[in-house]
Design a protein around this motif. Structure first.
Motif, PDB file in Angstrom:
ATOM      1  N   PHE A 212      76.294  56.559 106.208  1.00 32.72           N
ATOM      2  CA  PHE A 212      77.444  55.927 106.843  1.00 32.72           C
ATOM      3  C   PHE A 212      78.751  56.600 106.449  1.00 32.72           C
ATOM      4  O   PHE A 212      79.704  56.640 107.236  1.00 32.72           O
ATOM      5  N   SER A 213      78.804  57.121 105.251  1.00 32.53           N
ATOM      6  CA  SER A 213      80.042  57.732 104.748  1.00 32.53           C
ATOM      7  C   SER A 213      80.431  58.984 105.530  1.00 32.53           C
ATOM      8  O   SER A 213      81.586  59.419 105.471  1.00 32.53           O
ATOM      9  N   LYS A 214      79.469  59.558 106.259  1.00 29.44           N
ATOM     10  CA  LYS A 214      79.789  60.748 107.071  1.00 29.44           C
ATOM     11  C   LYS A 214      80.749  60.392 108.197  1.00 29.44           C
ATOM     12  O   LYS A 214      81.492  61.238 108.680  1.00 29.44           O
ATOM     13  N   ASN A 215      80.717  59.131 108.647  1.00 23.72           N
ATOM     14  CA  ASN A 215      81.638  58.671 109.691  1.00 23.72           C
ATOM     15  C   ASN A 215      82.831  58.012 109.012  1.00 23.72           C
ATOM     16  O   ASN A 215      82.853  56.807 108.783  1.00 23.72           O
ATOM     17  N   LYS A 216      83.828  58.780 108.701  1.00 26.66           N
ATOM     18  CA  LYS A 216      84.944  58.268 107.909  1.00 26.66           C
ATOM     19  C   LYS A 216      85.904  57.402 108.704  1.00 26.66           C
ATOM     20  O   LYS A 216      86.604  56.559 108.138  1.00 26.66           O
ATOM     21  N   GLU A 217      85.978  57.598 110.010  1.00 22.56           N
ATOM     22  CA  GLU A 217      86.986  56.899 110.807  1.00 22.56           C
ATOM     23  C   GLU A 217      86.402  55.925 111.812  1.00 22.56           C
ATOM     24  O   GLU A 217      87.128  55.418 112.662  1.00 22.56           O
ATOM     25  N   THR A 218      85.100  55.660 111.748  1.00 20.33           N
ATOM     26  CA  THR A 218      84.487  54.778 112.735  1.00 20.33           C
ATOM     27  C   THR A 218      83.758  53.622 112.062  1.00 20.33           C
ATOM     28  O   THR A 218      83.321  53.714 110.917  1.00 20.33           O
ATOM     29  N   LYS A 219      83.605  52.539 112.807  1.00 13.54           N
ATOM     30  CA  LYS A 219      82.953  51.343 112.279  1.00 13.54           C
ATOM     31  C   LYS A 219      81.434  51.456 112.267  1.00 13.54           C
ATOM     32  O   LYS A 219      80.773  50.962 111.361  1.00 13.54           O
ATOM     33  N   PHE A 220      80.899  52.078 113.319  1.00 14.11           N
ATOM     34  CA  PHE A 220      79.465  52.023 113.536  1.00 14.11           C
ATOM     35  C   PHE A 220      78.834  53.410 113.476  1.00 14.11           C
ATOM     36  O   PHE A 220      79.510  54.406 113.221  1.00 14.11           O
TER      37      PHE A 220
ATOM     38  N   ARG B 162      80.499  47.616 101.643  1.00 13.48           N
ATOM     39  CA  ARG B 162      80.226  48.117 102.993  1.00 13.48           C
ATOM     40  C   ARG B 162      79.409  47.148 103.840  1.00 13.48           C
ATOM     41  O   ARG B 162      79.691  46.961 105.030  1.00 13.48           O
ATOM     42  N   TRP B 163      78.399  46.501 103.257  1.00 11.87           N
ATOM     43  CA  TRP B 163      77.443  45.742 104.073  1.00 11.87           C
ATOM     44  C   TRP B 163      78.014  44.409 104.526  1.00 11.87           C
ATOM     45  O   TRP B 163      77.721  43.959 105.647  1.00 11.87           O
ATOM     46  N   GLU B 164      78.826  43.779 103.713  1.00  6.68           N
ATOM     47  CA  GLU B 164      79.528  42.565 104.161  1.00  6.68           C
ATOM     48  C   GLU B 164      80.515  42.910 105.273  1.00  6.68           C
ATOM     49  O   GLU B 164      80.611  42.209 106.288  1.00  6.68           O
ATOM     50  N   LYS B 165      81.224  44.025 105.111  1.00  5.17           N
ATOM     51  CA  LYS B 165      82.186  44.468 106.133  1.00  5.17           C
ATOM     52  C   LYS B 165      81.456  44.836 107.422  1.00  5.17           C
ATOM     53  O   LYS B 165      81.938  44.549 108.529  1.00  5.17           O
ATOM     54  N   TYR B 166      80.297  45.446 107.289  1.00  4.38           N
ATOM     55  CA  TYR B 166      79.505  45.838 108.460  1.00  4.38           C
ATOM     56  C   TYR B 166      79.116  44.608 109.277  1.00  4.38           C
ATOM     57  O   TYR B 166      79.251  44.605 110.514  1.00  4.38           O
ATOM     58  N   LEU B 167      78.664  43.560 108.611  1.00  8.96           N
ATOM     59  CA  LEU B 167      78.325  42.327 109.316  1.00  8.96           C
ATOM     60  C   LEU B 167      79.560  41.683 109.936  1.00  8.96           C
ATOM     61  O   LEU B 167      79.489  41.094 111.019  1.00  8.96           O
ATOM     62  N   GLU B 168      80.683  41.790 109.267  1.00  9.59           N
ATOM     63  CA  GLU B 168      81.926  41.275 109.839  1.00  9.59           C
ATOM     64  C   GLU B 168      82.274  42.014 111.123  1.00  9.59           C
ATOM     65  O   GLU B 168      82.736  41.406 112.104  1.00  9.59           O
ATOM     66  N   ASP B 169      82.056  43.319 111.150  1.00  8.34           N
ATOM     67  CA  ASP B 169      82.342  44.104 112.348  1.00  8.34           C
ATOM     68  C   ASP B 169      81.399  43.750 113.493  1.00  8.34           C
ATOM     69  O   ASP B 169      81.751  43.910 114.668  1.00  8.34           O
ATOM     70  N   LEU B 170      80.206  43.269 113.156  1.00  3.71           N
ATOM     71  CA  LEU B 170      79.228  42.866 114.172  1.00  3.71           C
ATOM     72  C   LEU B 170      79.327  41.379 114.533  1.00  3.71           C
ATOM     73  O   LEU B 170      78.635  40.918 115.434  1.00  3.71           O
ATOM     74  N   GLN B 171      80.182  40.651 113.840  1.00  3.28           N
ATOM     75  CA  GLN B 171      80.237  39.191 113.974  1.00  3.28           C
ATOM     76  C   GLN B 171      80.499  38.733 115.403  1.00  3.28           C
ATOM     77  O   GLN B 171      80.013  37.685 115.833  1.00  3.28           O
ATOM     78  N   GLU B 172      81.262  39.497 116.146  1.00  3.63           N
ATOM     79  CA  GLU B 172      81.590  39.145 117.539  1.00  3.63           C
ATOM     80  C   GLU B 172      80.332  38.897 118.368  1.00  3.63           C
ATOM     81  O   GLU B 172      80.353  38.093 119.311  1.00  3.63           O
TER      82      GLU B 172
END
Length: 247
Positions: free
Chosen positions: A183-191, A232-242
């Protein structure tokens, strides 16, 4: 109208399964009208046979294995089982909705899955026994009986303890470190492929949501997990919460 067949739990939010969450994420992301029909574990096979829903795999003894999620699409009068097949079907039948397999990503997403699937193996002995305790009685009995047979010992004895627990937990954290590195390879994207989720985001999200739901958000397990890899993983779920909505 689409009907999503899902497995209920005894928890307030009902939905819990990593596999059915993959399909639910897709339906919500595409804004397709649907409803949920809850099917307890021992009713899955007779339900699928009655409706003509195809088995999703074959057991070692050669008998067909029926599982959820499955959907019924009244527009096409079709039943589809297996979360991946459901995602591919929805992309094909509803091309004007956001695609979970954008053009040119199919091969890369399948390659990601091949590398990703083994990463969560170390957590299986923790999460499977815990899952049984979150189900309704009729499903708990079925789940415990079938998983006891699969592991070859009582399900209550599957959860690691002592040194085994430390080893298995360390391996799981190392697996998350590996995933975090990807995931760290994508520095500027959520997914995984950008700022819009794709199928494999719903795969990873469904797995994390399974852990959070079964172990519960206030458990020591999740409180530790939400802090690893910089949160990262809590934030990832937050980004998917919608799209984490149960209809």
């Amino acid at each position: 109208m689409i009907t999503l067949y899902d497995i209920p739990s005894a928890l307030p939010e009902m939905a819990w399964s990593l596999n059915t969450w993959r399909a639910r994420y897709c339906l919500n992301y595409k804004h397709l009208p649907y409803k949920t029909e809850w099917i307890e574990y021992p009713d899955i096979e007779p339900h699928c046979k009655r409706l003509g829903i195809a088995p999703t795999s074959t057991r070692k003894d050669g008998t067909p294995y029926y599982s959820l999620p499955a959907i019924y699409d009244s527009t096409t009068d079709k039943y589809i089982a297996d979360s991946l097949k459901i995602a591919e079907y929805l992309d094909e039948m509803y091309p004007d909705t956001p695609k979970v397999f954008p053009e040119g990503t199919e091969m890369l997403q399948h390659a990601f899955l091949y590398a990703y699937n083994p990463l969560f193996d170390p957590i299986v002995k923790f999460i499977i026994p815990a899952t049984a305790t979150r189900l309704n009685p009729v499903s708990e009995e079925y789940f415990t009986r079938t998983r006891t047979k699969r592991f070859g010992k009582p399900l209550k004895d599957v959860t690691p303890t002592g040194e085994e627990k430390e080893v298995e937990w360390k391996e799981f954290l190392e697996a998350l470190d590996t995933l975090d590195g990807w995931f760290s390879k994508n520095k500027e994207t959520k997914f995984i492929t950008g700022n819009a989720p794709v199928w494999v985001d719903f795969v990873v999200g469904g797995e994390l949501l399974w852990l959070k739901t079964i172990f519960r958000p206030d458990s020591d397990f999740w409180m530790e997990l939400k802090e690893v890899n910089g949160g990262r993983w809590e934030k990832y779920l937050e980004d998917l919460q919608e799209w984490a909505v149960v209809i």
